[in-house]
Design a protein around this motif. Sequence first.
Motif, mmCIF file in Angstrom:
data_model
loop_
_atom_site.group_PDB
_atom_site.id
_atom_site.type_symbol
_atom_site.label_atom_id
_atom_site.label_comp_id
_atom_site.label_asym_id
_atom_site.label_seq_id
_atom_site.Cartn_x
_atom_site.Cartn_y
_atom_site.Cartn_z
ATOM 1 N N UNK A 100 87.384 42.797 81.974
ATOM 2 C CA UNK A 100 88.522 42.236 81.246
ATOM 3 C C UNK A 100 89.271 43.281 80.434
ATOM 4 N N UNK A 101 88.655 44.425 80.194
ATOM 5 C CA UNK A 101 89.286 45.466 79.393
ATOM 6 C C UNK A 101 90.291 46.254 80.224
ATOM 7 N N UNK A 102 91.236 46.856 79.555
ATOM 8 C CA UNK A 102 92.194 47.735 80.207
ATOM 9 C C UNK A 102 91.653 49.159 80.157
ATOM 10 N N UNK A 103 92.459 50.099 80.592
ATOM 11 C CA UNK A 103 92.061 51.507 80.552
ATOM 12 C C UNK A 103 93.273 52.336 80.162
ATOM 13 N N UNK A 104 93.046 53.314 79.295
ATOM 14 C CA UNK A 104 94.122 54.193 78.872
ATOM 15 C C UNK A 104 94.064 55.499 79.659
ATOM 16 N N UNK A 105 95.217 56.033 80.050
ATOM 17 C CA UNK A 105 95.215 57.302 80.784
ATOM 18 C C UNK A 105 94.499 58.426 80.047
ATOM 19 N N UNK A 106 94.373 58.276 78.725
ATOM 20 C CA UNK A 106 93.703 59.319 77.937
ATOM 21 C C UNK A 106 92.241 59.481 78.306
ATOM 22 N N UNK A 107 91.670 58.514 79.015
ATOM 23 C CA UNK A 107 90.269 58.648 79.398
ATOM 24 C C UNK A 107 90.097 59.632 80.557
ATOM 25 N N UNK B 182 95.965 68.019 102.211
ATOM 26 C CA UNK B 182 95.338 67.353 103.343
ATOM 27 C C UNK B 182 93.871 67.043 103.194
ATOM 28 N N UNK B 183 93.329 67.244 101.995
ATOM 29 C CA UNK B 183 91.914 66.931 101.765
ATOM 30 C C UNK B 183 91.768 65.422 101.572
ATOM 31 N N UNK B 184 90.804 64.820 102.251
ATOM 32 C CA UNK B 184 90.519 63.398 102.087
ATOM 33 C C UNK B 184 89.653 63.211 100.840
ATOM 34 N N UNK B 185 90.024 62.250 99.986
ATOM 35 C CA UNK B 185 89.362 62.066 98.698
ATOM 36 C C UNK B 185 88.768 60.670 98.600
ATOM 37 N N UNK B 186 87.527 60.592 98.135
ATOM 38 C CA UNK B 186 86.870 59.307 97.940
ATOM 39 C C UNK B 186 86.058 59.300 96.666
ATOM 40 N N UNK B 187 85.676 58.105 96.238
ATOM 41 C CA UNK B 187 84.936 57.924 94.991
ATOM 42 C C UNK B 187 83.590 57.283 95.275
ATOM 43 N N UNK B 188 82.540 57.833 94.667
ATOM 44 C CA UNK B 188 81.203 57.259 94.785
ATOM 45 C C UNK B 188 80.595 57.202 93.398
ATOM 46 N N UNK B 189 80.497 55.999 92.844
ATOM 47 C CA UNK B 189 80.060 55.804 91.475
ATOM 48 C C UNK B 189 78.979 54.738 91.417
ATOM 49 N N UNK B 190 78.160 54.782 90.380
ATOM 50 C CA UNK B 190 77.193 53.714 90.159
ATOM 51 C C UNK B 190 77.767 52.584 89.306
ATOM 52 N N UNK B 191 79.037 52.715 88.911
ATOM 53 C CA UNK B 191 79.730 51.637 88.212
ATOM 54 C C UNK B 191 79.984 50.500 89.208
ATOM 55 N N UNK B 192 79.929 49.222 88.782
ATOM 56 C CA UNK B 192 80.228 48.125 89.712
ATOM 57 C C UNK B 192 81.559 48.335 90.424
ATOM 58 N N UNK B 193 81.599 47.995 91.708
ATOM 59 C CA UNK B 193 82.769 48.316 92.517
ATOM 60 C C UNK B 193 84.042 47.671 91.974
ATOM 61 N N UNK B 194 83.980 46.401 91.565
ATOM 62 C CA UNK B 194 85.224 45.746 91.133
ATOM 63 C C UNK B 194 85.792 46.408 89.888
ATOM 64 N N UNK B 195 84.905 46.909 89.007
ATOM 65 C CA UNK B 195 85.376 47.610 87.813
ATOM 66 C C UNK B 195 85.947 48.961 88.195
ATOM 67 N N UNK B 196 85.253 49.681 89.075
ATOM 68 C CA UNK B 196 85.731 50.988 89.504
ATOM 69 C C UNK B 196 87.094 50.872 90.162
ATOM 70 N N UNK B 197 87.250 49.891 91.054
ATOM 71 C CA UNK B 197 88.533 49.724 91.744
ATOM 72 C C UNK B 197 89.650 49.353 90.766
ATOM 73 N N UNK B 198 89.341 48.511 89.798
ATOM 74 C CA UNK B 198 90.365 48.146 88.822
ATOM 75 C C UNK B 198 90.791 49.371 88.015
#
Length: 231
Positions: free
Chosen positions: A94-101, A117-133
Amino acid sequence: MSLDSAALPSAALPSALVFDFDGTLIDSVPDITQALNETLAHFGRRALTVDDVRTMVGDGSGQLLRAAFAATGAALSDGQVPAVLQHYTDTYFSHSAEPSCLYPGVVDTLTRLHAAGVKLGLCTNKPERIARKLVGLLGLGHLLPVVAGGDTLPVRKPDGAPVAWVMEKLGATAAVMVGDGRNDVLSARAVGIPVVAVSYGYPRMPVSELGADIIIDRFADLPGALARLPA
């Protein structure tokens, strides 16, 4: 020449990069602490400081909550975890995020790598829905189109499967992992790829002991570090 306009030598770059999130791209501990303290208060526990929480992140939300509750009273039983986890993830989402983070140099460097041309992906242990948001709120969605969270697969880092999953979704057979902790190094080694570690994150051990191939002090130093990786 500005950082944005400086061309990267694509021949010296890997075909893909897989990034950790917390402590690598974003300084998330203040926001995590806020959400965590709301959950602790809801369940009658005292608040924790940012410094307290900084030592607890990296192993996923479930382990974070177990550590936080153990530090503020009785440990959580297995039966208590689902309700507490649901409250925490709903609160954090429910929280927002500031670019300052975002750590300095992250957006410019990712943009340059993407343009090269480098392909970039994210792999985190944070819950996916939070990471995507958060990726969306921070304007990184076009740069990080593939996101594996701690609950995307049945396992999470330090298992290598989430890193392999990101590589597969990117269409990459080789990559370099970029992270700040032991879980990042172990997950990368499990799939046989090199690791660049940042020195400014939440490693919970001396960065020099993580076992990374190269350590950088600034995110903007990443392209140069990639060029120095062993062939």
